[in-house]
Design an enzyme around this catalytic site. Sequence first.
Site, mmCIF file in Angstrom:
data_model
loop_
_atom_site.group_PDB
_atom_site.id
_atom_site.type_symbol
_atom_site.label_atom_id
_atom_site.label_comp_id
_atom_site.label_asym_id
_atom_site.label_seq_id
_atom_site.Cartn_x
_atom_site.Cartn_y
_atom_site.Cartn_z
ATOM 1 N N TYR A 63 0.848 -1.192 0.000
ATOM 2 C CA TYR A 63 0.000 0.000 0.000
ATOM 3 C C TYR A 63 0.889 1.248 0.000
ATOM 4 O O TYR A 63 1.318 1.734 1.044
ATOM 5 C CB TYR A 63 -0.925 0.020 1.220
ATOM 6 C CG TYR A 63 -1.936 -1.104 1.267
ATOM 7 C CD1 TYR A 63 -2.162 -1.949 0.188
ATOM 8 C CD2 TYR A 63 -2.693 -1.331 2.425
ATOM 9 C CE1 TYR A 63 -3.096 -2.970 0.245
ATOM 10 C CE2 TYR A 63 -3.624 -2.353 2.489
ATOM 11 C CZ TYR A 63 -3.817 -3.164 1.405
ATOM 12 O OH TYR A 63 -4.743 -4.189 1.476
ATOM 13 N N SER A 206 -12.718 -5.343 0.146
ATOM 14 C CA SER A 206 -13.711 -4.794 -0.800
ATOM 15 C C SER A 206 -15.122 -5.231 -0.413
ATOM 16 O O SER A 206 -15.882 -5.742 -1.254
ATOM 17 C CB SER A 206 -13.392 -5.218 -2.239
ATOM 18 O OG SER A 206 -12.159 -4.692 -2.658
ATOM 19 N N LEU A 208 -17.773 -3.668 0.073
ATOM 20 C CA LEU A 208 -18.850 -2.964 -0.635
ATOM 21 C C LEU A 208 -18.612 -2.965 -2.143
ATOM 22 O O LEU A 208 -19.228 -2.195 -2.875
ATOM 23 C CB LEU A 208 -18.971 -1.523 -0.109
ATOM 24 C CG LEU A 208 -19.373 -1.414 1.367
ATOM 25 C CD1 LEU A 208 -19.354 0.034 1.817
ATOM 26 C CD2 LEU A 208 -20.744 -2.034 1.610
ATOM 27 N N GLN A 210 -16.113 -1.965 -3.956
ATOM 28 C CA GLN A 210 -15.627 -0.661 -4.419
ATOM 29 C C GLN A 210 -16.762 0.334 -4.679
ATOM 30 O O GLN A 210 -16.747 1.088 -5.650
ATOM 31 C CB GLN A 210 -14.752 -0.824 -5.666
ATOM 32 C CG GLN A 210 -13.469 -1.590 -5.422
ATOM 33 C CD GLN A 210 -12.530 -0.886 -4.448
ATOM 34 O OE1 GLN A 210 -12.342 0.320 -4.521
ATOM 35 N NE2 GLN A 210 -11.957 -1.645 -3.511
ATOM 36 N N LEU A 213 -22.118 -1.503 -3.972
ATOM 37 C CA LEU A 213 -23.202 -1.869 -3.058
ATOM 38 C C LEU A 213 -23.759 -0.681 -2.269
ATOM 39 O O LEU A 213 -24.711 -0.843 -1.517
ATOM 40 C CB LEU A 213 -22.726 -2.963 -2.100
ATOM 41 C CG LEU A 213 -22.601 -4.349 -2.729
ATOM 42 C CD1 LEU A 213 -21.793 -5.294 -1.845
ATOM 43 C CD2 LEU A 213 -23.981 -4.935 -3.014
ATOM 44 N N GLY A 215 -25.053 1.851 -3.833
ATOM 45 C CA GLY A 215 -26.141 2.359 -4.667
ATOM 46 C C GLY A 215 -25.839 3.687 -5.330
ATOM 47 O O GLY A 215 -26.639 4.179 -6.140
ATOM 48 N N LYS A 216 -24.658 4.280 -5.030
ATOM 49 C CA LYS A 216 -24.384 5.617 -5.574
ATOM 50 C C LYS A 216 -24.233 5.605 -7.092
ATOM 51 O O LYS A 216 -24.615 6.572 -7.770
ATOM 52 C CB LYS A 216 -23.144 6.213 -4.920
ATOM 53 C CG LYS A 216 -21.831 5.484 -5.186
ATOM 54 C CD LYS A 216 -20.681 6.171 -4.456
ATOM 55 C CE LYS A 216 -19.348 5.464 -4.734
ATOM 56 N NZ LYS A 216 -18.229 6.115 -4.012
#
Length: 314
Positions: A63, A206, A208, A210, A213, A215-216
């Site tokens: 990272y 991950s 969500l 990325q 999930l 909904g955006k």
Amino acid sequence: MELRRFGGTELKLSPLGLGTWQFSNNVGIGARFWKDLSYEKMKEIVQFSLDQGINWLDTAEAYGNGTSEKNIGKILSELEQKPYLADKWWPFMRSAKSIGQTIDQRLELLQINQISLHQIHHPTSFSSIERQMDQMCQLIQKNKIQYVGVSNFSANQMKKAEKYLRNAGAKLVSNQVRYNLIDRRIEDNGVLALAKELNVSIIAYSPLHQGLLTGKYHDNPQQLKQLFWLKKFQYGLTEKNLKKTQLLVDHLVELGQKHQKTPAQIALNWLINVQGETVFAIPGASSLGQVKQNVAAANFRLSQSEISSLNGFK
């Protein structure tokens, strides 16, 4: 936040940890998955997480080529709380010897004497799994790490790692893999079943998918155009997949309205409860608002019938 036993060890961890890939300061190709964060914002995110009961952070050598580790070390040196730290050795184009050769740099950057959980980031080393596990055992004996985990390992690779560690008097305690309501491959490829059999915890990265999930992107598909191409490719962030997952997101919205939660909070709650206490999740956060949302995902409980209704979208 309730704690649960981690991988048959003595560690008791919060079901949600804090993923810190986003602390990379835009160093390295993967860092383009995230917006650049100021040091003050990172510290705010960590402080709030710890104040709300999250008691572990996950980072990796890869990272930002140690940038995330360095930021975490500096932040924690300025805070009273001392959470458990999970780190990962980068194996690509390297042999197992570099596990021991790089551990002191990991400890120096994190400003600690022992890593709670050290993981093999991918099964891509030049060396065998057995040699990698041997190096990990040596680090346990030197008290430089406490427990051994792996990441992105198949069921067969997990078996090899677990067998070597068991014969050496150690234990495989975790496998960090991509797992969420959209990507449920571990339910079918033997990884989840073996983890339960061996009492190995699953760390879901991950969680969500990325952002899919949340909904955006379903609400505003134009946002997809702003994403880094590699992120779109790896996670299938396309308008085609928006249509494919629309019914799932609609159901997350419906359950969210019932519980007064967001779709993301419903998705995270499903993840840390659907397999009993086997799964831990490490959502990242690039703002205080996001980490507040993540923390609130653990302060309620979906019913079994609601979990089952989400299971049906596989």
